[in-house]
Structure formats: C-alpha cells, structure tokens
Design a protein around this motif. Sequence first.
Motif, PDB file in Angstrom:
ATOM      1  N   GLY A  41      -0.924 -30.217  -8.085  1.00 30.62           N
ATOM      2  CA  GLY A  41      -0.144 -28.967  -7.828  1.00 30.62           C
ATOM      3  C   GLY A  41      -0.679 -28.281  -6.551  1.00 30.62           C
ATOM      4  O   GLY A  41       0.209 -27.549  -6.040  1.00 30.62           O
ATOM      5  N   ALA A  42      -2.030 -28.181  -6.336  1.00 27.75           N
ATOM      6  CA  ALA A  42      -2.595 -27.635  -5.296  1.00 27.75           C
ATOM      7  C   ALA A  42      -1.967 -28.153  -3.938  1.00 27.75           C
ATOM      8  O   ALA A  42      -1.843 -27.393  -2.897  1.00 27.75           O
ATOM      9  CB  ALA A  42      -3.993 -28.036  -5.308  1.00 27.75           C
ATOM     10  N   VAL A  43      -1.864 -29.420  -3.905  1.00 29.01           N
ATOM     11  CA  VAL A  43      -1.081 -29.941  -2.926  1.00 29.01           C
ATOM     12  C   VAL A  43       0.212 -29.566  -2.658  1.00 29.01           C
ATOM     13  O   VAL A  43       0.564 -29.425  -1.501  1.00 29.01           O
ATOM     14  CB  VAL A  43      -1.275 -31.851  -2.880  1.00 29.01           C
ATOM     15  N   VAL A  44       1.059 -29.705  -3.432  1.00 23.41           N
ATOM     16  CA  VAL A  44       2.438 -29.438  -3.428  1.00 23.41           C
ATOM     17  C   VAL A  44       2.494 -27.804  -2.951  1.00 23.41           C
ATOM     18  O   VAL A  44       3.500 -27.514  -2.308  1.00 23.41           O
ATOM     19  CB  VAL A  44       2.961 -29.475  -4.784  1.00 23.41           C
ATOM     20  N   ALA A  45       1.510 -27.049  -3.478  1.00 20.71           N
ATOM     21  CA  ALA A  45       1.575 -25.645  -3.048  1.00 20.71           C
ATOM     22  C   ALA A  45       1.402 -25.418  -1.637  1.00 20.71           C
ATOM     23  O   ALA A  45       1.923 -24.778  -0.808  1.00 20.71           O
ATOM     24  CB  ALA A  45       0.841 -24.842  -3.814  1.00 20.71           C
ATOM     25  N   GLN A  46       0.432 -26.358  -1.149  1.00 21.22           N
ATOM     26  CA  GLN A  46       0.124 -26.373   0.449  1.00 21.22           C
ATOM     27  C   GLN A  46       1.324 -26.759   1.073  1.00 21.22           C
ATOM     28  O   GLN A  46       1.813 -25.817   2.207  1.00 21.22           O
ATOM     29  CB  GLN A  46      -0.874 -27.272   0.561  1.00 21.22           C
ATOM     30  N   ALA A  47       2.022 -27.657   0.826  1.00 20.52           N
ATOM     31  CA  ALA A  47       3.283 -27.985   1.457  1.00 20.52           C
ATOM     32  C   ALA A  47       4.487 -26.943   1.342  1.00 20.52           C
ATOM     33  O   ALA A  47       5.271 -26.567   2.330  1.00 20.52           O
ATOM     34  CB  ALA A  47       4.042 -29.306   1.045  1.00 20.52           C
ATOM     35  N   CYS A  48       4.585 -26.185   0.261  1.00 21.84           N
ATOM     36  CA  CYS A  48       5.413 -25.049   0.086  1.00 21.84           C
ATOM     37  C   CYS A  48       5.287 -23.832   0.688  1.00 21.84           C
ATOM     38  O   CYS A  48       6.031 -23.369   1.473  1.00 21.84           O
ATOM     39  CB  CYS A  48       5.552 -24.781  -1.549  1.00 21.84           C
ATOM     40  N   HIS A  49       3.961 -23.658   0.814  1.00 24.50           N
ATOM     41  CA  HIS A  49       3.491 -22.559   1.651  1.00 24.50           C
ATOM     42  C   HIS A  49       3.663 -22.639   3.135  1.00 24.50           C
ATOM     43  O   HIS A  49       4.468 -21.893   3.641  1.00 24.50           O
ATOM     44  CB  HIS A  49       1.859 -22.196   1.682  1.00 24.50           C
ATOM     45  N   ALA A  50       3.480 -23.626   3.607  1.00 27.34           N
ATOM     46  CA  ALA A  50       3.593 -24.221   5.228  1.00 27.34           C
ATOM     47  C   ALA A  50       5.220 -24.173   5.334  1.00 27.34           C
ATOM     48  O   ALA A  50       5.632 -23.680   6.386  1.00 27.34           O
ATOM     49  CB  ALA A  50       3.037 -25.343   5.554  1.00 27.34           C
ATOM     50  N   ALA A  51       5.937 -24.831   4.427  1.00 26.39           N
ATOM     51  CA  ALA A  51       7.538 -24.746   4.705  1.00 26.39           C
ATOM     52  C   ALA A  51       8.035 -23.323   4.548  1.00 26.39           C
ATOM     53  O   ALA A  51       8.993 -23.095   5.729  1.00 26.39           O
ATOM     54  CB  ALA A  51       8.070 -25.633   3.740  1.00 26.39           C
ATOM     55  N   LEU A  52       7.504 -22.613   3.761  1.00 31.77           N
ATOM     56  CA  LEU A  52       8.201 -21.329   3.646  1.00 31.77           C
ATOM     57  C   LEU A  52       7.680 -20.270   4.851  1.00 31.77           C
ATOM     58  O   LEU A  52       8.408 -19.616   5.631  1.00 31.77           O
ATOM     59  CB  LEU A  52       7.646 -20.468   2.418  1.00 31.77           C
ATOM     60  N   ALA A  53       6.372 -20.648   5.428  1.00 33.21           N
ATOM     61  CA  ALA A  53       5.814 -20.050   6.520  1.00 33.21           C
ATOM     62  C   ALA A  53       6.688 -20.111   7.499  1.00 33.21           C
ATOM     63  O   ALA A  53       6.807 -19.046   8.591  1.00 33.21           O
ATOM     64  CB  ALA A  53       4.417 -19.924   6.533  1.00 33.21           C
ATOM     65  N   TRP A 104      -0.381 -24.194   7.814  1.00 33.63           N
ATOM     66  CA  TRP A 104      -1.070 -23.543   6.859  1.00 33.63           C
ATOM     67  C   TRP A 104      -2.329 -23.681   6.734  1.00 33.63           C
ATOM     68  O   TRP A 104      -2.990 -24.816   6.540  1.00 33.63           O
ATOM     69  CB  TRP A 104      -0.312 -23.883   5.364  1.00 33.63           C
ATOM     70  N   THR A 105      -3.170 -22.474   6.476  1.00 36.79           N
ATOM     71  CA  THR A 105      -4.728 -22.576   6.433  1.00 36.79           C
ATOM     72  C   THR A 105      -5.234 -22.007   5.312  1.00 36.79           C
ATOM     73  O   THR A 105      -4.912 -20.693   4.868  1.00 36.79           O
ATOM     74  CB  THR A 105      -5.176 -21.907   7.567  1.00 36.79           C
ATOM     75  N   GLU A 106      -5.686 -22.890   4.290  1.00 36.78           N
ATOM     76  CA  GLU A 106      -6.024 -22.404   2.822  1.00 36.78           C
ATOM     77  C   GLU A 106      -7.177 -21.443   2.952  1.00 36.78           C
ATOM     78  O   GLU A 106      -8.234 -21.752   3.750  1.00 36.78           O
ATOM     79  CB  GLU A 106      -6.319 -23.565   1.904  1.00 36.78           C
ATOM     80  N   GLN A 107      -7.146 -20.167   2.386  1.00 29.03           N
ATOM     81  CA  GLN A 107      -8.093 -19.129   2.571  1.00 29.03           C
ATOM     82  C   GLN A 107      -8.744 -19.091   0.827  1.00 29.03           C
ATOM     83  O   GLN A 107      -7.979 -19.528   0.067  1.00 29.03           O
ATOM     84  CB  GLN A 107      -7.529 -17.832   2.710  1.00 29.03           C
ATOM     85  N   PRO A 108      -9.963 -18.824   0.543  1.00 27.14           N
ATOM     86  CA  PRO A 108     -10.866 -18.370   1.679  1.00 27.14           C
ATOM     87  C   PRO A 108     -11.690 -19.568   2.454  1.00 27.14           C
ATOM     88  O   PRO A 108     -12.545 -19.309   3.065  1.00 27.14           O
ATOM     89  CB  PRO A 108     -11.732 -17.650   0.828  1.00 27.14           C
ATOM     90  N   GLU A 109     -11.309 -20.676   1.811  1.00 26.32           N
ATOM     91  CA  GLU A 109     -12.061 -21.784   2.698  1.00 26.32           C
ATOM     92  C   GLU A 109     -11.737 -22.098   4.176  1.00 26.32           C
ATOM     93  O   GLU A 109     -12.436 -22.777   4.715  1.00 26.32           O
ATOM     94  CB  GLU A 109     -11.386 -23.115   1.894  1.00 26.32           C
ATOM     95  N   ASN A 110     -10.577 -21.665   4.493  1.00 30.24           N
ATOM     96  CA  ASN A 110     -10.302 -21.735   6.123  1.00 30.24           C
ATOM     97  C   ASN A 110     -10.129 -23.029   6.526  1.00 30.24           C
ATOM     98  O   ASN A 110     -10.708 -23.653   7.658  1.00 30.24           O
ATOM     99  CB  ASN A 110     -11.379 -20.829   6.980  1.00 30.24           C
ATOM    100  N   VAL A 111      -9.319 -23.857   5.655  1.00 25.35           N
ATOM    101  CA  VAL A 111      -9.020 -25.306   5.799  1.00 25.35           C
ATOM    102  C   VAL A 111      -7.683 -25.356   6.206  1.00 25.35           C
ATOM    103  O   VAL A 111      -6.629 -24.925   5.422  1.00 25.35           O
ATOM    104  CB  VAL A 111      -9.659 -26.029   4.512  1.00 25.35           C
ATOM    105  N   ALA A 112      -7.256 -26.193   7.455  1.00 23.36           N
ATOM    106  CA  ALA A 112      -5.932 -26.294   7.528  1.00 23.36           C
ATOM    107  C   ALA A 112      -5.523 -27.307   6.694  1.00 23.36           C
ATOM    108  O   ALA A 112      -6.188 -28.485   6.889  1.00 23.36           O
ATOM    109  CB  ALA A 112      -5.820 -26.706   9.293  1.00 23.36           C
ATOM    110  N   THR A 113      -4.556 -27.120   6.170  1.00 26.03           N
ATOM    111  CA  THR A 113      -4.047 -28.225   4.840  1.00 26.03           C
ATOM    112  C   THR A 113      -2.793 -28.834   5.367  1.00 26.03           C
ATOM    113  O   THR A 113      -2.473 -30.005   5.090  1.00 26.03           O
ATOM    114  CB  THR A 113      -3.933 -27.702   3.755  1.00 26.03           C
TER     115      THR A 113
END
Length: 136
Positions: A41-53, A104-113
């Motif tokens: 679910g966390a991985v799918v969310a990263q893809a969704c965030h990037a596509a929407l952004a 898409w950079t996940e926060q607060p970790e500041n990791v490009a996903t």
Amino acid sequence: AAPYGSMAAPGAAAAGAAAAASSLVQYVVLRGDLARSWPLGAVVAQACHAALAAAHAHGPHPDTRAYLALGGAMRTVVLEAPDEAALMALEESLKQHNIDHQVWTEQPENVATCLALRPYPKDQVHQYLRKFKLLK
C-alpha cells in the motif's frame, strides 16, 4: 474562402484528436528496492502521489488535458528503477532533454521514491525510459 470550409468529413478533426489522445501515456517510475521492502500500500501510494503531482503541475498542457479527458481509457505504464541513484540519474536525463516530470519525495524521511512524467505521446519519451523494465 471555400464555401464548404474544410473538406474533411464531419467529425474527422475530432477523430484525429481522439486518435492522438489515445497514443498518450503517463509513465511512472518507481524504485524497485522500495517495492520489495515497503508494504504494498505504501508503494502504491508513492506512485499515485507522483502521477497526481505530475498531472497537477502540468495540468494546463494540452496533452495532460487530453489524457485526463480519456477517463477510463487513460494509459499508465509503471516502470522500475533499481534504486534511488538510478531514479535520480533518470531525473537528470529528463531535465537535460526538457521532459516534464515530477519526482515524489517522501517526507519527513526526504527519500525520493518515484518519478512521473506528465502524459506524453509514447514516441516522444519512450527513448528515455527504454532501459527500465515494467515493475513486477
């Protein structure tokens, strides 16, 4: 001017626009190392965030508008970058070639996903992505 305007058959312009829109694809490139170590679910969310952004940042672009208007016929291809270094190398290549995208950079970790391009005709961007495999 000719009394009949364009000699194209009625609807031909709309059909041409629809054909062009149907060749649009949004590429999403997700880090494979995260896909194998994070919850699904966390991985799918990263893809969704990037596509929407990417769609939001480039919303006024005619290709983005045409792609979103396709509704259920939208085509998205999810590719895999092996790790963060490969993802960032792709970003640099896209910048150099003026290809619109968002990381898409996940926060607060500041990791490009994940990275997503705005919708493009496949033939305009496939060359920059061909070394990446489909995410499995």
